[in-house]
Design a protein around this motif. Structure first.
Motif: not given
Length: 177
Positions: A30-35, A39-55, A75-79
């Motif tokens: 995403l950082r490359v496609a949306l440059r 400049r910043r793309v961060e992994h958030v949500g429960s899947t980004s937290v070690p040891g945490l149950v998640a969807k 358009e870029v995101m659709a691609s």
């Protein structure tokens, strides 16, 4: 690695270290496609937290200067395999989803440094650094997943009070709904 969930459903699975890698890989893509917009793309949500149950859905946060940039990204995101429903009523947030009907990734486009950006990163970082808070949140998620297995909107709404308290420093086992 288990990844993906049918739209609207709530299913929690144990954390997978592969989610961290998947978040990094998709964030880089995403950082490359949306440059042009970020400049910043961060992994958030429960899947980004070690040891945490998640969807099993990777949530990423894309920081932009102005929220209207989301409309320019369509358009870029659709691609890249993402759909965009436009403003779905989440304040200060525009959401793109990958794999319609079977979501594997959600991308939250928010103003970098704005309230939504600070909330996403602040909550993630609090959960990563505080095992007690992480465990309280996991217990709440389990209860809500049982009560709202077929209603992801209600599940998410019921977590919001805990998130707000955690961001203000007030979460505790006795205060979780």
């Amino acid at each position: 690695m288990t990844l993906g969930l049918r739209d609207g459903e709530v299913e929690l699975v144990p954390h997978s270290a592969a989610w961290i890698r998947a978040g990094r890989v998709e964030g880089d893509r995403l950082r490359v496609a949306l440059r042009r917009w970020t400049r910043r793309v961060e992994h958030v949500g429960s899947t980004s937290v070690p040891g945490l149950v998640a969807k099993p859905v990777i949530d990423l946060c894309v920081g932009v200067a102005e929220l209207r940039a989301a409309d320019e990204m369509v358009e870029v995101m659709a691609s890249l395999g993402y759909d965009y429903p436009g403003d779905v009523g989440i304040p200060d947030d525009r959401v793109f989803g990958r794999e319609p009907g079977w979501r594997t990734h959600l991308v939250h486009v928010v103003v970098e440094g704005g309230p939504a950006w600070r909330a996403y990163l602040g909550f993630r970082d609090a959960l990563r650094s505080d095992a007690v808070l992480r465990d309280e949140y996991a217990a709440l998620k389990h209860r809500l997943a049982l009560d709202h297995a077929g209603d992801r909107f209600a599940y998410t709404q019921r977590k919001s009070e805990f998130v707000a308290r955690a961001l203000s420093g007030g979460a505790s086992p006795d205060s979780a709904p």
